[in-house]
Design an enzyme around this catalytic site. Structure first.
Site, PDB file in Angstrom:
ATOM      1  N   TRP A 130      75.772  18.692  31.123  1.00 41.56           N
ATOM      2  CA  TRP A 130      76.132  17.828  32.239  1.00 41.56           C
ATOM      3  C   TRP A 130      74.973  16.964  32.738  1.00 41.56           C
ATOM      4  O   TRP A 130      75.176  16.084  33.564  1.00 41.56           O
ATOM      5  CB  TRP A 130      76.588  18.726  33.407  1.00 41.56           C
ATOM      6  CG  TRP A 130      75.664  19.901  33.543  1.00 41.56           C
ATOM      7  CD1 TRP A 130      75.851  21.142  32.973  1.00 41.56           C
ATOM      8  CD2 TRP A 130      74.384  19.940  34.166  1.00 41.56           C
ATOM      9  NE1 TRP A 130      74.742  21.942  33.222  1.00 41.56           N
ATOM     10  CE2 TRP A 130      73.826  21.223  33.959  1.00 41.56           C
ATOM     11  CE3 TRP A 130      73.629  19.016  34.893  1.00 41.56           C
ATOM     12  CZ2 TRP A 130      72.583  21.611  34.425  1.00 41.56           C
ATOM     13  CZ3 TRP A 130      72.378  19.393  35.368  1.00 41.56           C
ATOM     14  CH2 TRP A 130      71.874  20.679  35.129  1.00 41.56           C
ATOM     15  N   ASN A 131      73.735  17.229  32.285  1.00 44.49           N
ATOM     16  CA  ASN A 131      72.597  16.569  32.960  1.00 44.49           C
ATOM     17  C   ASN A 131      72.488  15.075  32.664  1.00 44.49           C
ATOM     18  O   ASN A 131      72.100  14.296  33.525  1.00 44.49           O
ATOM     19  CB  ASN A 131      71.276  17.298  32.685  1.00 44.49           C
ATOM     20  CG  ASN A 131      70.947  17.454  31.225  1.00 44.49           C
ATOM     21  OD1 ASN A 131      71.829  17.367  30.374  1.00 44.49           O
ATOM     22  ND2 ASN A 131      69.695  17.701  30.915  1.00 44.49           N
ATOM     23  N   LYS A 154      83.154  18.933  23.248  1.00 46.52           N
ATOM     24  CA  LYS A 154      83.403  19.948  24.280  1.00 46.52           C
ATOM     25  C   LYS A 154      82.288  19.723  25.305  1.00 46.52           C
ATOM     26  O   LYS A 154      81.133  20.075  25.081  1.00 46.52           O
ATOM     27  CB  LYS A 154      83.320  21.367  23.691  1.00 46.52           C
ATOM     28  CG  LYS A 154      83.626  22.468  24.698  1.00 46.52           C
ATOM     29  CD  LYS A 154      82.368  22.935  25.394  1.00 46.52           C
ATOM     30  CE  LYS A 154      82.601  23.963  26.467  1.00 46.52           C
ATOM     31  NZ  LYS A 154      82.962  23.391  27.776  1.00 46.52           N
ATOM     32  N   GLY A 206      71.870  22.276  25.297  1.00 47.11           N
ATOM     33  CA  GLY A 206      72.109  23.175  26.427  1.00 47.11           C
ATOM     34  C   GLY A 206      71.099  24.307  26.437  1.00 47.11           C
ATOM     35  O   GLY A 206      69.967  24.144  25.978  1.00 47.11           O
ATOM     36  N   SER A 207      71.536  25.446  26.948  1.00 50.04           N
ATOM     37  CA  SER A 207      70.627  26.583  27.116  1.00 50.04           C
ATOM     38  C   SER A 207      70.440  27.346  25.799  1.00 50.04           C
ATOM     39  O   SER A 207      71.239  27.212  24.868  1.00 50.04           O
ATOM     40  CB  SER A 207      71.213  27.528  28.169  1.00 50.04           C
ATOM     41  OG  SER A 207      72.463  28.009  27.713  1.00 50.04           O
ATOM     42  N   GLU A 228      69.589  21.351  20.461  1.00 49.49           N
ATOM     43  CA  GLU A 228      68.601  20.751  21.353  1.00 49.49           C
ATOM     44  C   GLU A 228      68.660  21.569  22.633  1.00 49.49           C
ATOM     45  O   GLU A 228      69.594  21.437  23.414  1.00 49.49           O
ATOM     46  CB  GLU A 228      68.970  19.270  21.567  1.00 49.49           C
ATOM     47  CG  GLU A 228      67.805  18.435  22.043  1.00 49.49           C
ATOM     48  CD  GLU A 228      67.709  18.433  23.548  1.00 49.49           C
ATOM     49  OE1 GLU A 228      67.017  19.321  24.095  1.00 49.49           O
ATOM     50  OE2 GLU A 228      68.322  17.559  24.164  1.00 49.49           O
ATOM     51  N   LEU A 229      67.671  22.463  22.790  1.00 51.66           N
ATOM     52  CA  LEU A 229      67.768  23.442  23.879  1.00 51.66           C
ATOM     53  C   LEU A 229      66.751  23.151  24.972  1.00 51.66           C
ATOM     54  O   LEU A 229      66.352  22.019  25.161  1.00 51.66           O
ATOM     55  CB  LEU A 229      67.619  24.851  23.290  1.00 51.66           C
ATOM     56  CG  LEU A 229      68.561  25.130  22.106  1.00 51.66           C
ATOM     57  CD1 LEU A 229      68.338  26.516  21.536  1.00 51.66           C
ATOM     58  CD2 LEU A 229      70.022  24.940  22.484  1.00 51.66           C
ATOM     59  N   CYS A 262      65.652  18.227  30.004  1.00 53.13           N
ATOM     60  CA  CYS A 262      64.994  19.170  29.090  1.00 53.13           C
ATOM     61  C   CYS A 262      63.570  18.726  28.793  1.00 53.13           C
ATOM     62  O   CYS A 262      62.705  19.554  28.550  1.00 53.13           O
ATOM     63  CB  CYS A 262      65.812  19.316  27.811  1.00 53.13           C
ATOM     64  SG  CYS A 262      66.311  17.751  27.111  1.00 53.13           S
ATOM     65  N   GLU A 356      61.899  28.278  31.787  1.00 51.81           N
ATOM     66  CA  GLU A 356      62.250  26.872  31.997  1.00 51.81           C
ATOM     67  C   GLU A 356      62.708  26.715  33.448  1.00 51.81           C
ATOM     68  O   GLU A 356      63.507  27.523  33.936  1.00 51.81           O
ATOM     69  CB  GLU A 356      63.376  26.439  31.061  1.00 51.81           C
ATOM     70  CG  GLU A 356      63.768  24.992  31.319  1.00 51.81           C
ATOM     71  CD  GLU A 356      64.856  24.452  30.397  1.00 51.81           C
ATOM     72  OE1 GLU A 356      64.825  23.254  30.120  1.00 51.81           O
ATOM     73  OE2 GLU A 356      65.726  25.232  29.981  1.00 51.81           O
TER      74      GLU A 356
HETATM   75  P1  NDP Z   1      74.855  25.825  29.229  1.00 55.26           P
HETATM   76  O1  NDP Z   1      74.008  25.964  28.025  1.00 55.26           O
HETATM   77  O2  NDP Z   1      75.622  27.014  29.649  1.00 55.26           O
HETATM   78  O3  NDP Z   1      75.888  24.604  29.028  1.00 55.26           O
HETATM   79  C1  NDP Z   1      75.724  23.572  28.094  1.00 55.26           C
HETATM   80  C2  NDP Z   1      77.001  23.387  27.297  1.00 55.26           C
HETATM   81  O4  NDP Z   1      77.215  24.538  26.476  1.00 55.26           O
HETATM   82  C3  NDP Z   1      78.249  23.275  28.167  1.00 55.26           C
HETATM   83  O5  NDP Z   1      79.167  22.417  27.536  1.00 55.26           O
HETATM   84  C4  NDP Z   1      78.776  24.696  28.191  1.00 55.26           C
HETATM   85  O6  NDP Z   1      80.138  24.764  28.500  1.00 55.26           O
HETATM   86  C5  NDP Z   1      78.502  25.113  26.773  1.00 55.26           C
HETATM   87  N1  NDP Z   1      78.387  26.559  26.554  1.00 55.26           N
HETATM   88  C6  NDP Z   1      77.831  27.470  27.365  1.00 55.26           C
HETATM   89  N2  NDP Z   1      77.875  28.692  26.796  1.00 55.26           N
HETATM   90  C7  NDP Z   1      78.479  28.541  25.604  1.00 55.26           C
HETATM   91  C8  NDP Z   1      78.835  29.439  24.563  1.00 55.26           C
HETATM   92  N3  NDP Z   1      78.549  30.733  24.617  1.00 55.26           N
HETATM   93  N4  NDP Z   1      79.476  28.949  23.483  1.00 55.26           N
HETATM   94  C9  NDP Z   1      79.751  27.639  23.404  1.00 55.26           C
HETATM   95  N5  NDP Z   1      79.447  26.746  24.347  1.00 55.26           N
HETATM   96  C10 NDP Z   1      78.805  27.179  25.445  1.00 55.26           C
HETATM   97  O7  NDP Z   1      73.965  25.322  30.414  1.00 55.26           O
HETATM   98  P2  NDP Z   1      74.193  25.499  31.992  1.00 55.26           P
HETATM   99  O8  NDP Z   1      74.991  24.381  32.478  1.00 55.26           O
HETATM  100  O9  NDP Z   1      74.685  26.835  32.381  1.00 55.26           O
HETATM  101  O10 NDP Z   1      72.697  25.392  32.469  1.00 55.26           O
HETATM  102  C11 NDP Z   1      71.887  26.555  32.384  1.00 55.26           C
HETATM  103  C12 NDP Z   1      70.514  26.224  31.874  1.00 55.26           C
HETATM  104  O11 NDP Z   1      70.573  25.667  30.564  1.00 55.26           O
HETATM  105  C13 NDP Z   1      69.773  25.177  32.673  1.00 55.26           C
HETATM  106  O12 NDP Z   1      69.219  25.709  33.811  1.00 55.26           O
HETATM  107  C14 NDP Z   1      68.765  24.714  31.657  1.00 55.26           C
HETATM  108  O13 NDP Z   1      67.713  25.640  31.609  1.00 55.26           O
HETATM  109  C15 NDP Z   1      69.525  24.745  30.348  1.00 55.26           C
HETATM  110  N6  NDP Z   1      70.087  23.427  30.003  1.00 55.26           N
HETATM  111  C16 NDP Z   1      69.388  22.650  29.138  1.00 55.26           C
HETATM  112  C17 NDP Z   1      69.842  21.381  28.854  1.00 55.26           C
HETATM  113  C18 NDP Z   1      69.107  20.497  27.926  1.00 55.26           C
HETATM  114  O14 NDP Z   1      69.169  19.274  28.095  1.00 55.26           O
HETATM  115  N7  NDP Z   1      68.459  21.032  26.919  1.00 55.26           N
HETATM  116  C19 NDP Z   1      71.036  20.831  29.475  1.00 55.26           C
HETATM  117  C20 NDP Z   1      71.723  21.757  30.338  1.00 55.26           C
HETATM  118  C21 NDP Z   1      71.249  22.993  30.575  1.00 55.26           C
HETATM  119  P3  NDP Z   1      80.615  25.226  29.972  1.00 55.26           P
HETATM  120  O15 NDP Z   1      80.101  24.211  30.925  1.00 55.26           O
HETATM  121  O16 NDP Z   1      82.096  25.248  29.847  1.00 55.26           O
HETATM  122  O17 NDP Z   1      80.021  26.589  30.188  1.00 55.26           O
END
Ligand code: NDP
Length: 451
Positions: A130-131, A154, A206-207, A228-229, A262, A356
């Site tokens: 979402w960021n 997704k 994401g995370s 890309e985490l 990130c 992080e």
């Molecule tokens: P998430 O990693 O949970 O979310 C990112 C995406 O992954 C969303 O679309 C989410 O869907 C999806 N997702 C989450 N868990 C799973 C899974 N087990 N299997 C498949 N898809 C999944 O990030 P958060 O929004 O919870 O943020 C938490 C932390 O993640 C942040 O504080 C930051 O540290 C890190 N982050 C890093 C980013 C980057 O740019 N590298 C971007 C965002 C977060 P849904 O929303 O439906 O859970």
């Protein structure tokens, strides 16, 4: 099951969206599969013509989409407008470069003819955060679709409006049905989509937790994944740096997008002799940040995107102070509006050094000398981006090679630029986005040898 978008500034509900049923999901995958046959058969010139429309459409509708992003995740309208423009620039870049990147590569061998052809894989699933709700998606979609793949998105649950808006853009630009679709599904449903034989690869931003889960499912299916985490990027300031410029860029890097990037500079690692002066300058840039309604032009920092993210930043700050850090600025919070934080005397072993931090929290870490600075920078489980400030470019060249990260920006803001590869090492993930390298991640790099 439904997803609710909540405005993080007002905490008011914007809208609820119903999740796709299993049957509707299957229909979407079927449509994507069918679309791939036609889309991949089109000439590159024809596919490019669609993206010319996308670039123009994004520029025309910039305000509307920017407002949607600001409402759903809280970035300032100015940042959101710049994000839409960046997506259009991404189109421009690949429109110029795709013919060169996708052209057959002749290789001299003893064969009559030998070459590499670049061919699409099929349906690529993108799990996105979402960021940067538009840019994260477009930086995957532009090169992947231009190369002949089709996309399923997704998106994060809190930006479902953006997810549907992106699908609408492809529809409005007359893409064949199924070339790019948004899936309103829960994260737990990703497993079944990825296990579907029609889906060939996945990219996730994401995370670590989400990345580890998705990459292990992909691995079990022998499917390509790009991750890309997170990051805990170091910004090293050496004694010979332009301190004012370094401080200004450091504060901007850390605080833009309310700290939710990130590749934000998360650990300012500063040589002892200039630490006080650099810290004072950073503090000044943080003090002038204007928090408030992200829709307002005067606001330079909006809220963080969700309450749980704000609570996490609070907790990380409190723990780090309990562990011995000194708070120079910030510490208060109203809902998602987190006052920008500057912590001094931060060391390895403290929460804000080791974890992080995904919000407006900057930390100052003292380094004895350049060697110590690089050691501290590398003392992290992450390795996404980094920045180095010194006026001696020979020294910068030597040190840049020692930093364990996917990118090192010297005397400049660490950023994603379509012309250069983007991605990380260690827990920051693997694979690359952008440039020719990113475009080739989801292709069959086919060798043809003729005797
Ligand atoms: P998430 O990693 O949970 O979310 C990112 C995406 O992954 C969303 O679309 C989410 O869907 C999806 N997702 C989450 N868990 C799973 C899974 N087990 N299997 C498949 N898809 C999944 O990030 P958060 O929004 O919870 O943020 C938490 C932390 O993640 C942040 O504080 C930051 O540290 C890190 N982050 C890093 C980013 C980057 O740019 N590298 C971007 C965002 C977060 P849904 O929303 O439906 O859970």
């Amino acid at each position: 099951m439904s997803f609710t978008s909540v405005n993080p500034y007002t905490q008011k509900k914007i809208k609820s969206y119903t999740a796709l049923s299993n049957q509707a999901l299957d229909q979407k995958i079927k449509l994507a599969d069918r679309a791939f046959n036609d889309w991949s058969e089109l000439s590159l010139e024809k596919r490019m013509a669609y993206f010319q429309k996308v670039a123009a459409y994004l520029r025309r509708e910039k305000q509307r989409y920017a407002e949607l992003m600001t409402a759903e995740m809280g970035k300032t309208l100015k940042e959101a407008m710049a994000e839409i423009e960046k997506c259009a620039v991404g189109c421009d870049y690949y429109l110029e470069k795709a013919p060169q990147f996708l052209a057959d590569l002749t290789i001299e061998t003893e064969a009559k003819k030998s070459f590499v052809a670049y061919q699409p894989l099929g349906i690529v699933l993108a799990v996105m955060p979402w960021n940067f709700p538009f840019w994260q998606v477009f930086r995957f979609a532009i090169p992947s679709l231009l190369a002949g793949n089709v996309g399923l998105l997704k998106h994060a649950a809190n930006v479902s409006g953006c997810s549907l808006a992106i699908e609408e853009i492809f529809r409005a630009c007359d893409f064949p049905a199924g070339a790019f679709q948004s899936l309103l599904i829960e994260s737990k449903t990703v497993e079944s989509v990825l296990k579907d034989s029609r889906v060939k690869a996945v990219t996730l931003t994401g995370s670590e937790k989400a990345g580890a889960s998705v990459a292990s499912i992909a691995g079990s299916q022998i499917k390509k994944s790009v991750l890309e985490l997170g990051g805990s990027d170091a910004l090293i300031v050496l004694a010979d740096a332009d301190l004012e410029k370094a401080a200004e860029v450091a504060a901007h890097s850390r605080m833009q997008n309310a700290g939710q990037s990130c590749i934000a500079a998360k650990r300012f690692i500063v040589e002892k002799s200039v630490k006080k002066e650099f810290t004072d300058r950073v503090l000044h840039h943080i003090q002038v940040i204007q928090q408030g309604d992200p829709m307002s032009e005067a606001t330079t920092m909006g809220p963080v995107a969700r309450l749980d993210l704000a609570e996490t930043i609070d907790k990380q700050c409190t723990e780090t102070v309990q562990q011995g850090a000194r708070i120079l600025h910030g510490g208060s919070r109203q809902g998602c509006n987190v006052q920008p934080i500057l912590l001094d005397k931060v060391k390895p072993g403290m929460t804000a050094f080791d974890e992080e931090t995904f919000g407006p929290l900057a930390v100052i870490v003292e380094a004895k000398d350049e060697r110590d600075a690089v050691k501290l920078a590398n003392q992290s489980n992450y390795g996404l981006g980094s920045a180095l400030w010194t006026q001696d470019l020979e020294r910068a060249d030597r040190l840049a090679r020692q930093i364990q990260a996917g990118s090192v920006f010297v005397n400049s803001l660490m950023r994603s630029d379509p012309r250069v590869p983007f991605g990380g090492v260690k827990l920051s993930g693997f694979g690359r986005e952008l440039s020719d390298v990113g475009l080739k991640e989801f292709l069959n790099i086919k060798t043809v040898w003729m005797e």
